[in-house]
Enzyme design. Structure first.
Site, short mmCIF file in Angstrom:
data_model
loop_
_atom_site.label_atom_id
_atom_site.label_comp_id
_atom_site.label_asym_id
_atom_site.label_seq_id
_atom_site.Cartn_x
_atom_site.Cartn_y
_atom_site.Cartn_z
N LEU A 134 0.87 -1.18 0.00
CA LEU A 134 0.00 0.00 0.00
C LEU A 134 0.90 1.23 0.00
O LEU A 134 1.99 1.20 0.58
CB LEU A 134 -0.90 0.03 1.24
N ASP A 135 0.44 2.31 -0.63
CA ASP A 135 1.16 3.56 -0.56
C ASP A 135 1.29 4.01 0.89
O ASP A 135 0.49 3.64 1.75
CB ASP A 135 0.43 4.65 -1.35
N ARG A 136 2.28 4.87 1.13
CA ARG A 136 2.53 5.35 2.50
C ARG A 136 1.27 5.96 3.13
O ARG A 136 0.95 5.69 4.28
CB ARG A 136 3.65 6.40 2.50
N ARG A 234 -5.15 5.92 -7.98
CA ARG A 234 -4.98 7.37 -8.03
C ARG A 234 -4.88 7.86 -9.48
O ARG A 234 -5.47 8.88 -9.86
CB ARG A 234 -3.75 7.76 -7.23
#
Length: 300
Positions: A134-136, A234
């Protein structure tokens, strides 16, 4: 002392070669089978055997189990929220702003570091194996495997799209149509190395979405991924004109939300041992709950 896993061949699997049985029934990778062969770690009825030998009903197969000697990351005391755990895997609830694993200059403070410490406190030594990322800034479900075979099986489910990931997102605008599939390829951005972009010759990327709630100027949507490209959700949302709120790279920053409004709300997979389907959910975190409430209040 060497440790072996023991399996008894069922009648319906009689006639398979040992290699076929290991790959299709026990789901060992070809690389793992080669390694076990070199280690003399495959025994049929107590004896070494060729991989092309055909198995019979009630044959007893013993397979050497790998013993991890290290975590692969430095154990570090920190909080981990376990949503699901068994002998083969864990599902953790990752908070926003935390990396899943060390990368680049960041070697501490990640979910992997904290998980290593948690296992160390229980006297368990196993390599930390995240199955996906997962992204930060994204919160929610992350799967970790406890051994290399479980990792291989779960990664195969991810590849075969039987491991399902569901996300919730707050976006700018009233999404139309309210449900659809975004099927456009994603590749590297032509000028910014840390970004991705929709590109005709990029990698295939498929995102399904449907609207959960609409407010005056925003929508809460649910998304399901068929692929796992970097920044896929995104990039896709920006491409169709409904950018992710709080996303400073592809979306729209707001004064009332300090990070991207994206949460991995659930994962579904087939259990490594018995193939029963399991769904694990991560509750919406407080900051995104407040963000939804703020959008709802603007609607009234």
């Amino acid at each position: 002392m060497k440790s072996f896993a023991t399996y008894k061949v069922m009648k319906e699997h009689e006639g398979l070669t040992l290699e076929e049985y290991l790959k299709t029934i026990l789901q060992y990778s070809g690389r793992k089978i080669q390694k076990l062969t070199r280690q003399k770690g495959i025994l049929l009825n107590g004896k070494k055997v060729f991989l092309q030998r055909k198995v019979k009903s009630n044959d007893v197969l013993r397979v050497l189990m790998a013993q991890d000697m290290a975590y692969g990351v430095e154990p570090e005391e920190g909080s981990v929220e376990i949503l699901y755990e068994d002998d083969y895997m864990l599902v953790l609830n990752k908070p926003a702003y935390q990396l899943v694993h060390p990368t680049g200059q960041t070697t501490k403070g990640t979910l992997a570091n904290y998980l290593a410490y948690h296992l160390q406190q229980q006297g368990i030594i196993t390599t930390i194996r995240p199955v996906h990322r997962l992204d930060r800034e994204t919160s929610g479900c992350v799967i970790f495997a406890k051994d290399d075979r479980s990792q291989f099986i779960l990664e195969q489910q991810l590849k075969d799209r039987t491991l399902k990931r569901v996300y919730w997102a707050l976006v700018k605008g009233i999404v139309h149509p309210p449900s659809a599939t975004i099927d456009v390829p994603i590749g590297f951005h032509p000028t910014m190395a840390n970004r991705r972009a929709v590109k005709e010759k990029g990698d295939p990327a498929i995102t399904h979405y449907h609207t959960l709630h609409t407010f005056s100027e925003t929508s809460l949507i649910e998304l399901r991924l068929d692929t796992g490209r970097t920044h896929q959700i995104r990039v896709h949302l920006a491409h169709i004109g409904y950018p992710l709120l709080g996303d400073g790279m592809y979306g729209i920053r707001t004064s009332w939300l300090t990070r991207q409004a994206l949460h991995a709300s659930s994962v579904s997979f087939h259990h490594v041992k018995d193939q029963n389907e399991i769904t694990v959910q991560a509750p919406l975190p407080p900051d995104l709950t407040r963000a939804v409430d703020f959008c709802r209040s603007e609607n009234s």
